[in-house]
Design an enzyme around this catalytic site. Sequence first.
Site, PDB file in Angstrom:
ATOM      1  N   GLU A 108       0.795  -1.228   0.000  1.00 42.00           N
ATOM      2  CA  GLU A 108       0.000   0.000   0.000  1.00 42.00           C
ATOM      3  C   GLU A 108       0.831   1.283   0.000  1.00 42.00           C
ATOM      4  O   GLU A 108       0.791   2.061   0.958  1.00 42.00           O
ATOM      5  CB  GLU A 108      -0.965  -0.004   1.192  1.00 42.00           C
ATOM      6  CG  GLU A 108      -1.898  -1.207   1.200  1.00 42.00           C
ATOM      7  CD  GLU A 108      -2.957  -1.141   2.298  1.00 42.00           C
ATOM      8  OE1 GLU A 108      -2.869  -0.254   3.163  1.00 42.00           O
ATOM      9  OE2 GLU A 108      -3.866  -1.975   2.282  1.00 42.00           O
ATOM     10  N   GLU A 157      -5.430  -8.735   0.970  1.00 38.73           N
ATOM     11  CA  GLU A 157      -6.017  -8.405   2.272  1.00 38.73           C
ATOM     12  C   GLU A 157      -7.514  -8.261   2.102  1.00 38.73           C
ATOM     13  O   GLU A 157      -7.971  -7.590   1.170  1.00 38.73           O
ATOM     14  CB  GLU A 157      -5.481  -7.080   2.848  1.00 38.73           C
ATOM     15  CG  GLU A 157      -4.072  -7.161   3.365  1.00 38.73           C
ATOM     16  CD  GLU A 157      -3.592  -5.859   4.025  1.00 38.73           C
ATOM     17  OE1 GLU A 157      -4.420  -5.065   4.516  1.00 38.73           O
ATOM     18  OE2 GLU A 157      -2.364  -5.650   4.025  1.00 38.73           O
TER      19      GLU A 157
HETATM   20  C1  FCB Z   1      -4.332  -2.163   5.669  1.00 39.86           C
HETATM   21  C2  FCB Z   1      -2.930  -2.456   6.152  1.00 39.86           C
HETATM   22  C3  FCB Z   1      -2.869  -3.466   7.264  1.00 39.86           C
HETATM   23  C4  FCB Z   1      -4.000  -3.272   8.254  1.00 39.86           C
HETATM   24  C5  FCB Z   1      -5.323  -3.216   7.541  1.00 39.86           C
HETATM   25  C6  FCB Z   1      -6.511  -3.085   8.448  1.00 39.86           C
HETATM   26  O1  FCB Z   1      -4.384  -0.918   5.072  1.00 39.86           O
HETATM   27  O2  FCB Z   1      -2.137  -2.915   5.086  1.00 39.86           O
HETATM   28  O3  FCB Z   1      -1.604  -3.376   7.876  1.00 39.86           O
HETATM   29  O4  FCB Z   1      -3.757  -2.139   8.997  1.00 39.86           O
HETATM   30  O5  FCB Z   1      -5.310  -2.138   6.639  1.00 39.86           O
END
Ligand code: FCB
Length: 479
Positions: A186, A376
């Site tokens: 990110e 994620e």
């Molecule tokens: C993302 C991050 C991770 C965590 C989630 C909830 O943006 O990559 O580390 O904080 O959000």
Amino acid sequence: MSISNDTASMSRPRTGAQSAPATAAFPPDFLWGAATSAYQIEGAVHEDGRALSMWDRFAAMPGTTYQGQTGEIAADHYHRMEEDVALMAQLNLNAYRFSLSWPRILPQGTGAINERGLDFYDRLVDTLLASGIRPIATLYHWDLPVALQDRGGWLVRDTAYAFADYAEVVARRLGDRVDLWLTQNEPWCTAYLGYAIGIHAPGLRDKQLAVVAGHHALLAHGLAVPRLRAQSHDKSGTYPRTQVGIALDFYPVYAADDRPETLLAVKQADTFRNRWFLDPLFRGHYPEDLFTAMGVTPPAILEDDFSIISAPLDFLGVNYYSRMLVRGRTDSYEAVERIPGASYTEMGWEVFPDGLANILKRIDREYAPKALFVTESGAAFNDHLDGNDNIHDQQRTDYLRAHIQTVAQVIRQGVPIKGYVVWSFLDNYEWSEGYGKRFGLVYVDYPTQRRIIKDSGRWYASFVASQSAMSSSDRAGEG
Ligand code: FCB
């Protein structure tokens, strides 16, 4: 670029209402994983030669994090690695996404290697492989060594070159066993949260700095790609399976109404939130109107930068949590915060599974990466331990099921998605939100560091088991 029709629809999440089974669509080699990152789980910040990262320093500054909490102990994973991998096996994971701590490996950011730091990840990788769990290694998940921060951090090009050297050091040690690599996690958050609005390390508040930091994060990625490939090899000297990608965070943007200023707002918000990093990586340039809309001047871009940054990738990692619903104003726009009838997680993020399908299809259609992973996906809810060591987190199970179902639909439509990774394997340090927000499939009782599998973890374990049972019966059927 115009936003596709499905971007503009406002359909409600269909959580629980979809009757189509999420199964069948997933190929036998699909990766079912869970993710963490180094600073959020490891603790042991002063051990075995680790130097501090910019997050240790940021979190120690008054007023930066919830109740002043830091990652000093976190989930104590550094001392509980074997126990944690055993839990992953209990969850039936066949993949685990983790990040490496740069200041554990190169305490000064460059130069002398701390072998004890590398030893930890070496043991982790061996332990995972011995349990049949495929490692997915992220090189940078926000914990820049303070030594580099003191020399300008992501504001200087040297940090990008230092990152490429670090990538090579790591791959030289682990590249015979790790075949899935993510360079950065990110970079939008690295740049914008860290340098424009200061809610993440290093806590600066200047949009102009954010675009400079973002450019160097992209350059770091691009410089690292060939270095990773060159060092990844099996014992015979070739490792054809090695795949390199990057994880970006996406918020598909939807229109709150159909006024022209809202449609313009959708385009602007999408450029800023989704295309800032996607376009340079896949098209070799920034979106045309990005910098003017942000009110900044472009970063310094040297002649070869875009060819380095847009080096072809093996896959794109998609981190998805929610969408943006925007409403245009005369000369700006606003995000609609509370949508009647919508449900929200503890982070205040709207639950919107269709957004995941939307973004996956759109990326496939417009950017055509060779493959996609959901790197994620998950939710924070207010979990409670009952007296019998249970955590009944039905909302998280519903969240995961609905998102997995949307992935199944998208695969059926031909989008090459190769894995789904839950954020997070276990409760951890949620950056500025400290330990107040729990995302885990596994609960962590922080005072004792005891781990307890939540109901969602049990559900995910049985879902993954049903997938592999199905693929072995398919294989049996084929034979
Ligand atoms: C993302 C991050 C991770 C965590 C989630 C909830 O943006 O990559 O580390 O904080 O959000």
